[in-house]
Design a protein around this motif. Structure first.
Motif, PDB file in Angstrom:
ATOM      1  N   VAL A 189       0.855  -1.183   0.000  1.00 12.31           N
ATOM      2  CA  VAL A 189       0.000   0.000   0.000  1.00 12.31           C
ATOM      3  C   VAL A 189       0.899   1.243   0.000  1.00 12.31           C
ATOM      4  O   VAL A 189       1.886   1.299   0.736  1.00 12.31           O
ATOM      5  CB  VAL A 189      -0.918   0.012   1.245  1.00 12.31           C
ATOM      6  CG1 VAL A 189      -1.748   1.279   1.287  1.00 12.31           C
ATOM      7  CG2 VAL A 189      -1.814  -1.220   1.257  1.00 12.31           C
ATOM      8  N   PHE A 190       0.550   2.206  -0.843  1.00 14.05           N
ATOM      9  CA  PHE A 190       1.293   3.459  -0.895  1.00 14.05           C
ATOM     10  C   PHE A 190       0.865   4.340   0.271  1.00 14.05           C
ATOM     11  O   PHE A 190      -0.317   4.500   0.537  1.00 14.05           O
ATOM     12  CB  PHE A 190       1.027   4.193  -2.218  1.00 14.05           C
ATOM     13  CG  PHE A 190       1.766   5.488  -2.331  1.00 14.05           C
ATOM     14  CD1 PHE A 190       3.098   5.509  -2.687  1.00 14.05           C
ATOM     15  CD2 PHE A 190       1.126   6.686  -2.058  1.00 14.05           C
ATOM     16  CE1 PHE A 190       3.790   6.706  -2.774  1.00 14.05           C
ATOM     17  CE2 PHE A 190       1.810   7.892  -2.145  1.00 14.05           C
ATOM     18  CZ  PHE A 190       3.141   7.899  -2.509  1.00 14.05           C
ATOM     19  N   SER A 191       1.839   4.948   0.954  1.00 12.30           N
ATOM     20  CA  SER A 191       1.558   5.848   2.062  1.00 12.30           C
ATOM     21  C   SER A 191       1.911   7.279   1.669  1.00 12.30           C
ATOM     22  O   SER A 191       3.092   7.619   1.504  1.00 12.30           O
ATOM     23  CB  SER A 191       2.360   5.447   3.302  1.00 12.30           C
ATOM     24  OG  SER A 191       2.235   6.437   4.295  1.00 12.30           O
ATOM     25  N   THR A 192       0.882   8.099   1.523  1.00 11.65           N
ATOM     26  CA  THR A 192       1.086   9.509   1.217  1.00 11.65           C
ATOM     27  C   THR A 192       1.904  10.166   2.324  1.00 11.65           C
ATOM     28  O   THR A 192       2.822  10.954   2.043  1.00 11.65           O
ATOM     29  CB  THR A 192      -0.270  10.227   1.058  1.00 11.65           C
ATOM     30  OG1 THR A 192      -1.029   9.551   0.060  1.00 11.65           O
ATOM     31  CG2 THR A 192      -0.097  11.669   0.666  1.00 11.65           C
ATOM     32  N   ASP A 193       1.595   9.862   3.574  1.00 10.78           N
ATOM     33  CA  ASP A 193       2.334  10.448   4.700  1.00 10.78           C
ATOM     34  C   ASP A 193       3.820  10.104   4.633  1.00 10.78           C
ATOM     35  O   ASP A 193       4.676  10.963   4.864  1.00 10.78           O
ATOM     36  CB  ASP A 193       1.763   9.972   6.037  1.00 10.78           C
ATOM     37  CG  ASP A 193       0.487  10.685   6.421  1.00 10.78           C
ATOM     38  OD1 ASP A 193       0.057  11.586   5.682  1.00 10.78           O
ATOM     39  OD2 ASP A 193      -0.084  10.340   7.463  1.00 10.78           O
ATOM     40  N   LYS A 194       4.110   8.851   4.346  1.00 12.56           N
ATOM     41  CA  LYS A 194       5.501   8.426   4.254  1.00 12.56           C
ATOM     42  C   LYS A 194       6.216   9.167   3.122  1.00 12.56           C
ATOM     43  O   LYS A 194       7.341   9.634   3.281  1.00 12.56           O
ATOM     44  CB  LYS A 194       5.537   6.913   3.985  1.00 12.56           C
ATOM     45  CG  LYS A 194       6.383   6.120   4.909  1.00 12.56           C
ATOM     46  CD  LYS A 194       6.221   4.650   4.609  1.00 12.56           C
ATOM     47  CE  LYS A 194       7.521   3.969   4.881  1.00 12.56           C
ATOM     48  NZ  LYS A 194       7.471   2.534   4.733  1.00 12.56           N
ATOM     49  N   PHE A 195       5.552   9.256   1.971  1.00 14.26           N
ATOM     50  CA  PHE A 195       6.127   9.949   0.827  1.00 14.26           C
ATOM     51  C   PHE A 195       6.394  11.411   1.172  1.00 14.26           C
ATOM     52  O   PHE A 195       7.488  11.933   0.937  1.00 14.26           O
ATOM     53  CB  PHE A 195       5.204   9.858  -0.392  1.00 14.26           C
ATOM     54  CG  PHE A 195       5.741  10.566  -1.598  1.00 14.26           C
ATOM     55  CD1 PHE A 195       6.632   9.937  -2.455  1.00 14.26           C
ATOM     56  CD2 PHE A 195       5.365  11.870  -1.892  1.00 14.26           C
ATOM     57  CE1 PHE A 195       7.146  10.598  -3.574  1.00 14.26           C
ATOM     58  CE2 PHE A 195       5.861  12.535  -2.999  1.00 14.26           C
ATOM     59  CZ  PHE A 195       6.752  11.893  -3.844  1.00 14.26           C
TER      60      PHE A 195
END
Length: 143
Positions: free
Chosen positions: A3-9
Motif C-alpha cells: 500500500v502506498f503511504s502519502t504520509d511516508k512519501f
C-alpha cells in the motif's frame, strides 16, 4: 499486497528537499567565506565591488534554492491534498506516479532551480522516495 503511504512519501520528500537546500547553502557559505577573505584584503574599490557582488549572487542562489525546495514540497502536498484528501493512504501508487509525472512536467514553473531532480537521469531522489513509500499492511488490516 503493498500500500502506498502519502504520509511516508511527504515526510521523506520533505526531509530530502530540506537536506538538498541545507547542503547547497552550506556549500555556498563556504564559497562566500573564501570570497570574503579576498574582500578583506582588497584595497581597490572596484575589485571590492566585484567581490561584494559575488557574495550577493551566492546569497541569491541560496534564497532561490531554499524557495524552490519548499515550493516543490508544497506542490506535492497541494496536489495530494486536492486530489486525495488528507488520508494517510488516500492515494494509490498509480495515483502517486501520476502526480509525480504532472509535477515533473511543470517543474520549470514550480521550482526551476531544482529541476534537476526530475531531469538528471542519475538523480533518483524522487524514484527512491516513491519506492520507499510502500508498506505491507498487517494481516486483517483493511486497505
Amino acid at each position: 499486497m503493498m500500500v502506498f503511504s502519502t504520509d511516508k512519501f511527504m515526510a521523506e520528500i520533505g526531509k530530502r528537499l530540506t537536506q538538498i537546500a541545507d547542503d547547497f547553502i552550506d556549500n555556498m557559505c563556504d564559497d562566500a567565506c573564501i570570497v570574503s577573505r579576498r574582500l578583506i584584503d582588497e584595497t581597490n574599490n572596484d575589485k571590492c565591488l566585484v567581490h561584494m557582488d559575488e557574495i550577493s549572487t551566492l546569497a541569491e542562489m541560496c534564497t532561490n534554492m531554499k524557495h524552490d525546495c519548499k515550493a516543490l514540497e508544497n506542490a506535492f502536498a497541494g496536489m495530494f491534498r486536492r486530489e486525495h484528501g488528507s488520508g494517510k493512504e488516500a492515494a494509490t501508487g498509480l495515483d502517486a506516479m501520476r502526480i509525480i509525472t504532472e509535477i515533473g512536467n511543470d517543474i520549470n514553473k514550480i521550482a526551476p532551480h531544482i529541476s534537476w531532480v526530475f531531469e538528471d537521469e542519475e538523480c533518483n531522489i524522487i524514484q527512491n522516495t516513491y519506492n520507499s513509500s510502500f508498506f505491507a499492511p498487517a494481516e486483517g488490516q483493511p486497505v
